[in-house]
Scaffold this active site. Structure first.
Site, PDB file in Angstrom:
ATOM      1  N   THR A  17       0.842  -1.191   0.000  1.00 26.30           N
ATOM      2  CA  THR A  17       0.000   0.000   0.000  1.00 26.30           C
ATOM      3  C   THR A  17       0.882   1.247   0.000  1.00 26.30           C
ATOM      4  OG1 THR A  17      -0.211   0.141   2.428  1.00 26.30           O
ATOM      5  CG2 THR A  17      -1.799  -1.248   1.245  1.00 26.30           C
ATOM      6  N   GLY A  18       0.345   2.324  -0.562  1.00 24.51           N
ATOM      7  CA  GLY A  18       1.147   3.540  -0.661  1.00 24.51           C
ATOM      8  C   GLY A  18       2.382   3.342  -1.510  1.00 24.51           C
ATOM      9  N   ALA A  19       2.241   2.585  -2.598  1.00 24.23           N
ATOM     10  CA  ALA A  19       3.419   2.194  -3.385  1.00 24.23           C
ATOM     11  C   ALA A  19       3.953   3.319  -4.262  1.00 24.23           C
ATOM     12  CB  ALA A  19       3.097   0.978  -4.243  1.00 24.23           C
ATOM     13  N   GLY A  21       4.596   6.329  -3.006  1.00 27.11           N
ATOM     14  CA  GLY A  21       5.474   7.123  -2.153  1.00 27.11           C
ATOM     15  C   GLY A  21       6.890   6.584  -2.197  1.00 27.11           C
ATOM     16  N   GLY A  22       7.825   7.328  -1.624  1.00 24.55           N
ATOM     17  CA  GLY A  22       9.236   6.948  -1.703  1.00 24.55           C
ATOM     18  C   GLY A  22       9.516   5.573  -1.138  1.00 24.55           C
ATOM     19  N   ILE A  23       9.012   5.280   0.062  1.00 23.66           N
ATOM     20  CA  ILE A  23       9.282   3.997   0.707  1.00 23.66           C
ATOM     21  C   ILE A  23       8.592   2.852  -0.029  1.00 23.66           C
ATOM     22  CG2 ILE A  23       8.880   2.640   2.804  1.00 23.66           C
ATOM     23  CD1 ILE A  23       9.337   5.254   4.395  1.00 23.66           C
ATOM     24  N   GLY A  24       7.329   3.037  -0.387  1.00 27.14           N
ATOM     25  CA  GLY A  24       6.600   1.991  -1.091  1.00 27.14           C
ATOM     26  C   GLY A  24       7.201   1.690  -2.446  1.00 27.14           C
ATOM     27  N   SER A 152       6.574   4.538  12.605  1.00 25.70           N
ATOM     28  CA  SER A 152       7.376   5.762  12.643  1.00 25.70           C
ATOM     29  C   SER A 152       8.017   5.841  14.011  1.00 25.70           C
ATOM     30  CB  SER A 152       6.485   6.984  12.411  1.00 25.70           C
ATOM     31  OG  SER A 152       7.155   8.179  12.780  1.00 25.70           O
ATOM     32  N   TYR A 165      -1.092  11.609  14.615  1.00 21.53           N
ATOM     33  CA  TYR A 165      -0.137  10.758  13.901  1.00 21.53           C
ATOM     34  C   TYR A 165       0.589   9.815  14.857  1.00 21.53           C
ATOM     35  CZ  TYR A 165       3.674   9.544  10.673  1.00 21.53           C
ATOM     36  OH  TYR A 165       4.562   8.866   9.891  1.00 21.53           O
TER      37      TYR A 165
END
Length: 253
Positions: A17-19, A21-24, A152, A165
């Site tokens: 998920t969130g692929a 974004g930088g990490i994904g 995080s 958050y």
């Protein structure tokens, strides 16, 4: 004697998920390099999702992109169904998507409404729980699963974004510990990675120069460094029930 490390993922499907974004994105490419098939989730950035799928296709792995708003339970259920119908059952799940609602540097609890608090919790924790719940039966049937949550360092120490958050990320830690204990003997490992101040993400609460000065090693982290941690968790069956901070020495764990 065969290796105890899983190095060939050609029989596996990872839902990330969130692929976009930088990490994904970095994690998708890292797992793709191990021949893992990839279900690329995105919410709004269709162009980047298409580019990622094209890169994965060129690496010789099966990949498709799937849209869903992960602040919606209905969209989360649809995402799982679309992935299963098109690519099959995921045996690797990287719950990576998250949001801050564009709020950072919160100083007073009155700045975050209960509605914003709940929406952040729903996207950062609850729909990750739902996706895990939906993926679990097939993992149990195969007696194999890798479930990884992107937390995080805010989940350990509060961080600088805000209570919405930090609390949503710390909730993931309890989820990791319960799930890992419940399924440890069934071939399923459950872990979390807790980054701090990673470039190419939309959640940096300040300029790179200012933030780098806060990190003991003197620089921000790279998405590829988080991806490498996720790969380690996928490869290593003896690692479970852990939340690993990857933060340049910022947090003493």
């Amino acid at each position: 004697m065969s290796s105890v490390l899983l190095t060939d993922l050609s029989d596996h499907l990872a839902l990330i998920t969130g692929a976009t974004g930088g990490i994904g994105h970095a994690t998708a490419l890292a797992l793709g390099a191990m021949k893992c098939n990839i279900a690329v989730h995105y919410n709004a950035n269709l162009e980047k999702a298409q580019e990622l799928v094209s890169k994965l296709d060129s690496m010789g792995v099966r990949s498709e992109h799937f849209q869903a708003d992960l602040s919606s339970y209905d969209d989360t259920r649809r995402l799982h169904k679309d992935v299963v119908d098109s690519l099959g059952q995921p045996s690797i799940l990287f719950n990576n998507a998250g949001l801050t609602l564009g709020k950072s540097g919160v100083k007073d609890i009155s700045e975050i409404s209960v509605e914003d608090f709940e929406k952040t919790w729903r996207c950062n924790c609850a729909t990750s729980y739902l996706l895990t719940q939906l993926c679990m039966p097939a993992m149990l049937e195969k007696e194999f699963g890798r479930i990884i949550f992107c937390s995080s360092v805010a989940g350990f120490a509060g961080g600088v974004v805000g209570p919405h958050y930090a609390s949503s990320k710390s909730a993931l830690h309890g989820l990791v510990h319960w799930l890992a204990s419940a399924y440890a003997k069934k071939g399923i490992t459950v872990n979390g990675v807790a980054p701090a101040l990673i470039t190419e993400t939309s959640m940096l609460p300040g300029t790179n120069e200012t933030l780098s000065s806060k990190i003991p090693i003197g620089r921000l982290g790279k998405p590829e460094e988080i991806a490498e941690t996720v790969v380690w968790m996928v490869k290593t069956a003896y690692v479970t029930n852990k939340v690993i901070a990857v933060d340049g020495g910022l947090f003493v764990q």
